[in-house]
Scaffold this active site. Structure first.
Site, PDB file in Angstrom:
ATOM      1  N   ASP A  87     -17.195  29.664  31.169  1.00 25.80           N
ATOM      2  CA  ASP A  87     -17.264  29.438  32.612  1.00 25.80           C
ATOM      3  C   ASP A  87     -15.881  28.979  33.084  1.00 25.80           C
ATOM      4  OD1 ASP A  87     -17.843  28.681  35.211  1.00 25.80           O
ATOM      5  OD2 ASP A  87     -19.025  26.927  34.642  1.00 25.80           O
ATOM      6  N   GLU A 121     -12.123  26.104  41.788  1.00 24.22           N
ATOM      7  CA  GLU A 121     -13.547  26.273  42.080  1.00 24.22           C
ATOM      8  C   GLU A 121     -14.362  25.085  41.582  1.00 24.22           C
ATOM      9  OE1 GLU A 121     -17.670  27.690  40.845  1.00 24.22           O
ATOM     10  OE2 GLU A 121     -15.994  27.039  39.607  1.00 24.22           O
ATOM     11  N   GLU A 122     -13.897  24.429  40.523  1.00 27.91           N
ATOM     12  CA  GLU A 122     -14.677  23.364  39.895  1.00 27.91           C
ATOM     13  C   GLU A 122     -14.378  21.969  40.438  1.00 27.91           C
ATOM     14  OE1 GLU A 122     -17.094  23.694  37.945  1.00 27.91           O
ATOM     15  OE2 GLU A 122     -16.891  25.508  36.747  1.00 27.91           O
ATOM     16  N   ASP A 146     -19.442  34.966  38.341  1.00 22.68           N
ATOM     17  CA  ASP A 146     -19.499  33.628  37.765  1.00 22.68           C
ATOM     18  C   ASP A 146     -20.567  33.624  36.672  1.00 22.68           C
ATOM     19  OD1 ASP A 146     -19.434  30.671  37.482  1.00 22.68           O
ATOM     20  OD2 ASP A 146     -18.415  30.737  39.417  1.00 22.68           O
ATOM     21  N   HIS A 233     -20.601  24.159  30.631  1.00 16.35           N
ATOM     22  CA  HIS A 233     -19.701  23.004  30.692  1.00 16.35           C
ATOM     23  C   HIS A 233     -19.705  22.206  29.389  1.00 16.35           C
ATOM     24  CE1 HIS A 233     -19.271  22.731  35.371  1.00 16.35           C
ATOM     25  NE2 HIS A 233     -19.078  23.950  34.895  1.00 16.35           N
TER      26      HIS A 233
END
Length: 267
Positions: A87, A121-122, A146, A233
């Site tokens: 990711d 983005e995170e 994504d 994650h």
């Protein structure tokens, strides 16, 4: 922070990479109450082996140097792979593979396609690089790639998340950030190409680049295509290679299907 304890890391110093280990007080030294609590970032540190501040400086390290978990890719059974940062590094791979497929038949294209890899983005999401890229490019339509939660593992509530298995194909989002006509066209193309897919409801924010893109300028018709991902994650996220190639096939076929008469106005 919980997944960082005991991990090896690579610090990107100004003089080159430096190896380190994420440290924490040994479990034997923790109070009973502390052992049941998740680690906090402020309770962790990175040990590079230096004896003091001067030793750290001699390694070319400064406050704020970025670091990554020192974890490579491994192949699992079937066509599964495990790696850190799947990711969303696989998003970049999928988009590049789609562009490669389009390049094999340039004569079949009536639309132009631009591949963009974005940042931020995170973190503190305000649209980041996705918003600025969409502002500059002014696309007629945008597809965001994504990952989403794979639900083929224990202790997952499928009533909440739906059923999205590794090997089950890309996941198409429906919701406020996913344009209805883009979704319908993606689904129709997948059906015609024989590409398996599932559908995910995203009634509010998607927490992807789609949130920033679809509100750029006068608005951009946006589709969100996700790859099922286990253990998101974490240092060992897991995806199906077949899902990656099927997602790329879907994007390429979607773009080939566009022409000057394509209209994304909802009917």
């Amino acid at each position: 922070p919980q997944v960082l304890v005991g991990q090896r890391v690579t610090i990107l110093g100004r003089d080159g990479d430096v190896a380190g280990v994420v440290g924490k007080k040994a479990i034997h030294l923790l109070e009973a109450e502390e052992r049941t609590k998740a680690s906090k970032t402020k309770q962790l540190w990175v040990d590079v082996g230096a004896a003091d501040r001067e030793g750290v400086a001699e390694l070319g390290l400064r406050v704020g140097d970025p670091m990554v978990i020192a974890q490579g890719m491994v192949r699992l059974a079937r066509d599964l792979i495990a790696s850190r940062a799947i990711d969303d590094r696989i998003g970049a791979f999928v988009v590049l593979e789609a562009i490669r497929l389009l390049a094999e038949e340039p004569g079949a294209l009536t639309a132009s396609a631009t591949a963009v890899a974005t940042v931020q983005e995170e973190i503190g999401y305000q649209g980041g690089g996705a918003r600025t890229s969409a502002y500059q490019l002014e696309p007629d339509v945008a597809l965001v790639v994504d990952v989403t939660f794979s639900t083929d593992v224990p202790d997952i509530d499928k009533k909440e998340l739906g059923e999205h298995e590794l090997g089950g194909g890309p996941v198409l989002s429906r919701g406020s950030a996913a344009h209805a006509e883009v979704f319908e066209r993606l689904a129709a193309v997948a059906d015609s190409e024989g590409i398996p897919y599932t559908i995910q409801a995203s009634p509010k924010a998607t927490r992807t680049d789609a949130d920033g893109i679809h509100l750029t300028r006068q608005g951009v018709p946006t589709g969100l295509i996700s790859v099922p991902n286990r253990y998101m994650h974490s240092p060992n996220e897991v995806v199906s290679v077949e899902d990656l190639f099927n997602t790329a096939r879907l994007i390429a076929a979607f773009i080939r299907d566009l022409d000057g008469s394509t209209d994304f106005t909802p009917r």
